[in-house]
Design a protein around this motif. Sequence first.
Motif, PDB file in Angstrom:
ATOM      1  N   ILE A 110       0.788  -1.117  -0.052  1.00 32.14           N
ATOM      2  CA  ILE A 110      -0.116   0.004   0.020  1.00 32.14           C
ATOM      3  C   ILE A 110       0.880   1.292   0.027  1.00 32.14           C
ATOM      4  N   HIS A 114       0.523   4.230  -2.946  1.00 27.86           N
ATOM      5  CA  HIS A 114       0.504   5.670  -2.608  1.00 27.86           C
ATOM      6  C   HIS A 114       1.642   6.321  -3.379  1.00 27.86           C
ATOM      7  N   GLU A 161      -5.469   3.439  -8.134  1.00 27.99           N
ATOM      8  CA  GLU A 161      -6.147   4.257  -6.996  1.00 27.99           C
ATOM      9  C   GLU A 161      -7.119   3.238  -6.265  1.00 27.99           C
ATOM     10  N   HIS A 163      -6.976   0.491  -5.596  1.00 27.98           N
ATOM     11  CA  HIS A 163      -6.433  -0.250  -4.167  1.00 27.98           C
ATOM     12  C   HIS A 163      -6.331   0.688  -2.815  1.00 27.98           C
ATOM     13  N   LEU A 164      -6.720   2.036  -3.216  1.00 28.10           N
ATOM     14  CA  LEU A 164      -6.486   2.888  -1.990  1.00 28.10           C
ATOM     15  C   LEU A 164      -8.099   3.054  -1.578  1.00 28.10           C
ATOM     16  N   GLN A 165      -9.106   3.147  -2.442  1.00 29.83           N
ATOM     17  CA  GLN A 165     -10.285   3.744  -2.295  1.00 29.83           C
ATOM     18  C   GLN A 165     -11.020   2.532  -1.176  1.00 29.83           C
ATOM     19  N   ASN A 167      -9.804   2.631   1.804  1.00 30.31           N
ATOM     20  CA  ASN A 167      -8.994   2.663   3.024  1.00 30.31           C
ATOM     21  C   ASN A 167      -8.344   3.944   3.410  1.00 30.31           C
ATOM     22  N   ASP A 168      -8.962   5.253   2.825  1.00 32.36           N
ATOM     23  CA  ASP A 168      -8.455   6.564   3.204  1.00 32.36           C
ATOM     24  C   ASP A 168      -9.100   6.794   4.404  1.00 32.36           C
TER      25      ASP A 168
END
Length: 168
Positions: A110, A114, A161, A163-165, A167-168
Amino acid sequence: MATSQTHRMFRTRVDLPTEQREKLVDLLNQHVADSMDLYTQVKHAHWNVKGRNFYSIHELTDTFAGELIPFIDEIAERATALGGHVSGTLRMAAESTSLPEYPNDLVDAIDHVHALVERIGIYANSVRAAIDQAEELRDKDTADLFTEISRLVDKRLWFFEAHLQGND
């Protein structure tokens, strides 16, 4: 971002004025540098990623790196087709890139995502701006090349992105 290159131009029957071709070659050389840098940064992440999402990030980075290589070649060849000279070594790219250096201490998948999202976003926005610049210089072929690159890069940015959505 690199400043204007020393112009080493060759004669061509491409019917764009020399001054426009010089500006286009500068634009294309900047994207050769940025594309080469992005490629090496994506491969760096590919080789060094660890953690829970290892496999998906390892595969995604390898796929994306493989997609960047042909674009580097097409960008460079467009510069030469316009009568320009390509600044195409890795050292030249390192001196000219507009991308930030990749952190050398990242391990977790992760964290790599980023870092990659930041760099891919900068690159994608730069490519979109290059479409406009090429159109302003009345070179539809160069604008079309950047449009093709933009479509793929935006898609890959979405994949990273995602993979991050959530999880913010």
